[in-house]
Design a protein around this motif. Structure first.
Motif, PDB file in Angstrom:
ATOM      1  N   MET A 116     -17.350  24.513 -26.183  1.00 45.02           N
ATOM      2  CA  MET A 116     -16.515  24.897 -25.051  1.00 45.02           C
ATOM      3  C   MET A 116     -15.215  25.556 -25.476  1.00 45.02           C
ATOM      4  SD  MET A 116     -18.212  24.206 -22.393  1.00 45.02           S
ATOM      5  CE  MET A 116     -16.880  24.725 -21.354  1.00 45.02           C
ATOM      6  N   ASP A 163     -13.617  18.731 -21.101  1.00 49.87           N
ATOM      7  CA  ASP A 163     -14.618  19.359 -21.960  1.00 49.87           C
ATOM      8  C   ASP A 163     -15.686  20.084 -21.138  1.00 49.87           C
ATOM      9  OD1 ASP A 163     -15.339  20.041 -24.541  1.00 49.87           O
ATOM     10  OD2 ASP A 163     -16.838  18.460 -24.687  1.00 49.87           O
ATOM     11  N   PRO A 175      -6.342  24.644 -23.205  1.00 56.09           N
ATOM     12  CA  PRO A 175      -7.671  24.429 -23.821  1.00 56.09           C
ATOM     13  C   PRO A 175      -7.626  23.448 -24.992  1.00 56.09           C
ATOM     14  CG  PRO A 175      -7.345  26.749 -23.370  1.00 56.09           C
ATOM     15  CD  PRO A 175      -6.032  26.087 -23.111  1.00 56.09           C
ATOM     16  N   ILE A 220     -10.294  20.478 -24.165  1.00 53.38           N
ATOM     17  CA  ILE A 220     -11.571  20.815 -24.795  1.00 53.38           C
ATOM     18  C   ILE A 220     -11.723  20.016 -26.089  1.00 53.38           C
ATOM     19  CG2 ILE A 220     -12.946  22.644 -25.840  1.00 53.38           C
ATOM     20  CD1 ILE A 220     -12.715  22.741 -22.777  1.00 53.38           C
TER      21      ILE A 220
END
Length: 283
Positions: A228, A144, A219, A223
């Motif tokens: 983010m 993250d 991602p 994340i």
């Protein structure tokens, strides 16, 4: 002296038809995406599809872009995607170029073994080692954060191999001449090798930027927070939320995030052409 045989007119015509057909196959989905982004919901799902929205261009649904930007809050995600893609592209191309230069032009113990190990990593599917990379990111406290999106991709086996193959074609006589003039290995890399392989650098930069601009899987794994998230995650959230049935807004968001890739391609295309002239040196 015999003149080279000219291809037959029919052959040239078939080649042109094949090239234009391939180009149309690539362009038509993008054109349909832009066209849909300018329609109303009713027009987008009409039984008889139309390439262009009805009416004058001034009456088309340009507001879909504003609605998509505000609904998906693309400003924050745009900043994240630009930062990640630019940093990864610049740093990884530099790292790959340094490693490729070492494997192509320097002589050191274990060079063949190290290069073989680098190539061996290309044979591993990404799904095999992403778990280990994720565990490492957790232990380093990268999850993250920008580090999780950037650090694992600051060098790549494909980039090293690609640039190494390009640098092998640089004549050794150029490097020997540079050494006679007192240039160090890094200066040879900076002033002779890099300008000569500019086409390969530009192509690799395009590949790297596109891969990380469109990256969705990694991602999604690393994340957790909204602050983010990157653009592919934002568009996926838009498609699965209250705007899931609004094709014009989804196509508008997809068009917005496609623009930077087109800009990057146009920028590096010029460098690609300039580099071809610089590589017209044969030993």
């Amino acid at each position: 002296m015999t003149r080279p045989r000219q291809p037959a007119r029919l052959t040239r015509l078939l080649v042109h038809v094949l090239v234009y057909t391939g180009a149309a196959t690539m362009v038509l989905p993008f054109a349909w995406m832009v066209s849909t982004s300018l329609k109303t919901r009713t027009q987008a799902i009409a039984e008889t599809p139309r390439w262009l929205p009805p009416g004058a261009p001034g009456s088309w649904q340009w507001g879909n872009y504003v609605d998509a930007w505000q609904a998906a809050r693309l400003d924050r995600y745009y900043l994240n995607s630009v930062l990640v893609a630019v940093v990864v592209t610049v740093v990884s191309v530099l790292h790959n170029a340094l490693a490729g230069f070492a494997f192509a032009k320097l002589r050191f113990a274990g060079r063949r073994i190290l290069f073989g190990l680098t190539l061996a990593t290309l044979m591993l599917p990404y799904q095999v080692y992403f778990i280990f990379v994720y565990i490492l990111c957790v232990q380093l406290g990268y999850v993250d954060n920008y580090q999780a999106l950037i650090v694992p991709f600051l060098a790549s086996a494909f980039g090293i191999f690609y640039l190494r193959q390009a640098m092998i074609s640089v004549p050794d006589s150029l490097l020997d001449a540079g050494r006679l003039d007192g240039l160090s290995d890094f200066e040879l890399f900076r002033y002779i090798v890099l300008p000569t392989v500019r086409p390969a650098l530009g192509a690799l930069a395009i590949f790297t930027f596109m891969a990380h601009w469109n990256s969705f899987f990694w991602p999604l794994i690393v994340i957790d927070s909204d602050r983010m998230a990157t653009l592919p995650l934002a568009v996926a959230a838009l498609a699965s939320g209250m705007y899931g049935d609004s094709w014009p807004m989804q196509m508008a968001a997809a068009t917005i995030i496609t623009v930077p890739m087109i800009v990057v391609f146009l920028i590096f295309q010029r460098a690609f052409v300039q580099g071809i002239a610089l590589t017209g040196v044969k030993e």
